[in-house]
Every structure is written in structure tokens, then in C-alpha cells.
Design an enzyme around this catalytic site. Structure first.
Site, mmCIF file in Angstrom:
data_model
loop_
_atom_site.group_PDB
_atom_site.id
_atom_site.type_symbol
_atom_site.label_atom_id
_atom_site.label_comp_id
_atom_site.label_asym_id
_atom_site.label_seq_id
_atom_site.Cartn_x
_atom_site.Cartn_y
_atom_site.Cartn_z
ATOM 1 N N SER A 158 33.047 50.200 35.478
ATOM 2 C CA SER A 158 33.831 50.965 36.441
ATOM 3 C C SER A 158 34.765 50.197 36.247
ATOM 4 C CB SER A 158 33.808 50.017 37.573
ATOM 5 O OG SER A 158 33.782 48.127 37.067
ATOM 6 N N ILE A 175 38.489 50.017 34.967
ATOM 7 C CA ILE A 175 39.512 51.102 33.537
ATOM 8 C C ILE A 175 39.308 51.358 32.105
ATOM 9 C CG2 ILE A 175 40.562 50.163 31.521
ATOM 10 C CD1 ILE A 175 42.624 48.850 34.169
ATOM 11 N N TYR A 219 43.356 33.727 38.364
ATOM 12 C CA TYR A 219 43.566 34.899 37.271
ATOM 13 C C TYR A 219 45.112 34.652 36.402
ATOM 14 C CZ TYR A 219 43.737 39.909 36.778
ATOM 15 O OH TYR A 219 43.854 41.082 35.889
ATOM 16 N N LYS A 268 44.839 34.432 32.422
ATOM 17 C CA LYS A 268 45.079 36.211 31.207
ATOM 18 C C LYS A 268 46.993 35.252 30.533
ATOM 19 C CE LYS A 268 42.703 39.380 33.071
ATOM 20 N NZ LYS A 268 42.064 40.514 31.813
#
Length: 339
Positions: free
Chosen positions: A60, A62, A203, A207
């Protein structure tokens, strides 16, 4: 012509050039190095043909769109994610719309949290195609919840999937690239690996961890100039990442179907990703305004960035609680003032 007049003309030309650059930046959807590469750099159809590309998170968003655009470039594809039926759907569409045959696409189910399976998965790719030219670390999960309300299990899951799973797979592929002295490791991090935003503490942490790891890895691989380590930092993109984002509990996602029309299209995001891959760019920022501007402010004017983020962060939290896409407030303010 007098010297004074000449100096005035030069000053006017410099001012006009500055104004033109400012207008271009206000309409930009990528950092200046990336947009220069799009204008004057190498083309994906020249550089990526005949390569073996392994894409995680290919079911799904990108990853899916990346599979479609790569399939038109004549590459061999390895598509990985947990949902096999979705990978089969993506493969069928690649065969319908691309330039590949069935033998050119390998469906390889993969769970990033099952790190013990990553070495066998790598061997399966090498057995099928004999090499791995590009590893695209795209698989991951997002988050929408306040830190005070969020279970520690959510943060553990984010680190397991986004960080440790990605690092594990990379370490399995890396010896093969070192042996060949060439390859590309492309990791889709996020603008939230450069900046920060409320509702995404875990998150952001995962990252930022990816940024630190792959920036360090790039330095350690300096003796292998043929191995390129690239960090792709997209801003908000039209996908299901928010809908599937974790909330206060690891078993609960947002399920949000809020309007995403203000976000960048996934096709444009992937187009710029391929430009980055073709030109071996080390780090790129991909986002519409004002998200791109915020990244530049965090990089070069952090005091201003803190002030603006604190102001807009309250609205972001309010939007989330009201069931509105959290990032829409940034876009609406920008559209009102500058478009």
C-alpha cells in the site's frame, strides 16, 4: 555608464534573483538539491533499468506506488509486506501496466518484527535473481496519540517495526553489497525524522533513530563509494498511513477516513524518490508547503521553529480530537495567506 549606475543595476539584478528564488521556493515540493536534480540531473529511466529492487511495505501507499513506477522502468522487483493477497494485487497491476513479465516479480511475504526470518528472505532474493541492487526500506507504521495516554507497548511496536526491523533487514543485505562493492540502501524515514510534531512522539523517535543509524552507516561505508545510503524524508502524503496509525493501545488504530486532499499525491512523492535514487542523493526532503518550509526552519532557525510548532501544535491536537486530519491546519493557514 557611471560606476554608481552599474552598482545600482547589479544590486537590482541581485534583488530580482532573490525574489525569483523566493517565489520558486514557496511553490517547491522538494528540497533545492532534489529539485535541481529533477531539472538537470540523471533520469531514472537511464539509471535504474535492469536493476533488482527490493521494496518493503509494498502492499500500500508509497511502497505500492513505487512498485508501479519501477515496473515501467524494466527492473526486477521483490515485493514484501505481511499481507500476501495485497502483494498479489500489486503484482497483477504491475504486470498489466508495466513492462515486466511474471518471472520479473517475486512476492516475498515479510514481517519486519520477525527478525529471525530476514536472513532467509535475503537468501531467497539472491537465489531468485542473483543480486540485490537496491533495497528500499519502506515498511513501517505511524502513530496518532498523546504521550501521556499512550501505552509503552505502542512505543515498543514502533521501535520494533520502524527501527529494529529496518536495521535487521539492512544488516542481512549489506554483506552482499559489500562483496559486490556496489548497491543502494534507500530508507524512507520522514520529515518527522528531521523535525517533530505532537501526537507522534514514538513515531518521531523511531524515525530520528533511523536518521542517526543510516547517517552513521554512510560514514562507515566511505571506503565503498559504490554503496549509496540514501534517506528519503517525505512529509504528509495521501495514503492509508494515518488510517492504520497506532493510537493509545497497540491493538487500536485510528481508522480515520479524514480528508487528505491537502496532502501531496503519492505518485508525485514516488516520482521525486526515483529522481533521488537515480542521482544518489544522500538525503532528500519531499513535501508541499508549508511542511517543507518547516523543515528548513527546524534546520536553520530552530528558535523560530519551536515557537511556530508550539502555536500550531495546539491546533493539530484539537483537529485530531475532532476527527479532522491533524495536518490540515498547517495547510489551511498557508493556503489562506499565500495562495
Amino acid at each position: 555608464m557611471s560606476w554608481n549606475l552599474l552598482l545600482w543595476l547589479l544590486a537590482l539584478c541581485a534583488l530580482l534573483a532573490l525574489v525569483v528564488q523566493l517565489v520558486c521556493f514557496l511553490r517547491a515540493d522538494g528540497d533545492l538539491t532534489l529539485l535541481w536534480a529533477e531539472w538537470q540531473g540523471r533520469r531514472p529511466e537511464w539509471e535504474l533499468t535492469d536493476m533488482v529492487v527490493w521494496v518493503t511495505g509494498a502492499s500500500s501507499g508509497i511502497g505500492e506506488e513505487l512498485a508501479y513506477q519501477l515496473s515501467k522502468l524494466g527492473v526486477s522487483l521483490v515485493l514484501s509486506a505481511r499481507r500476501v493477497h495485497e502483494l498479489e494485487r500489486v503484482k497483477r497491476r504491475c504486470l498489466e501496466n508495466g513492462n515486466l513479465k511474471g518471472k520479473d516479480i517475486l512476492i516475498l511475504p515479510l514481517d519486519l518484527t520477525n527478525r529471525s526470518s530476514h536472513e532467509m528472505a535475503t537468501k531467497a532474493v539472491l537465489q531468485e535473481f542473483g543480486k540485490i541492487d537496491i533495497l528500499v526500506n519502506n515498511g513501517g507504521v505511524s502513530q496518532r496519540s498523546l504521550c501521556v495516554d499512550t501505552s509503552l507497548d505502542v512505543y515498543k511496536e514502533l521501535i520494533e517495526v520502524n527501527y529494529l526491523g529496518t536495521v535487521s533487514l539492512t544488516k542481512c543485505v549489506l554483506p552482499h553489497m559489500i562483496e559486490r562493492k556496489q548497491g543502494k540502501i534507500v530508507t524512507v524515514t520522514s520529515l518527522l525524522g528531521v523535525v517533530c510534531a505532537p501526537l507522534s512522539a514514538g513515531y518521531c523517535a523511531s524515525k530520528h533513530a533511523l536518521q542517526g543509524f543510516f547517517n552513521t552507516l554512510r560514514i562507515e561505508l566511505a571506503t565503498y563509494p559504490g554503496i549509496i545510503v540514501s534517506n528519503i524524508c517525505p512529509g504528509p502524503v495521501q495514503s492509508n498511513i494515518v488510517k492504520n496509525a497506532l493510537t493509545e493501545e497497540v491493538t487500536k488504530t485510528t481508522g480515520s477516513d479524514a480528508d487528505q486532499s491537502h496532502k501531496m499525491t503519492v505518485s508525485r512523492c514516488v516520482q521525486l524518490m526515483l529522481i533521488s535514487m537515480a542521482n544518489d542523493l544522500k538525503e532528500v526532503w519531499i513535501a508541499d508547503q508549508p511542511f517543507l518550509l518547516m523543515a528548513y526552519l527546524w534546520q536553520y532557525m530552530p528558535t523560530w521553529a519551536w515557537w511556530i510548532t508550539n502555536k500550531l501544535g495546539k491546533k493539530r491536537i484539537e483537529n485530531f480530537k475532532n476527527g479532522v486530519d491533524a495536518d490540515s491546519s498547517y495547510f489551511k493557514i498557508w493556503k489562506t495567506k499565500y495562495q
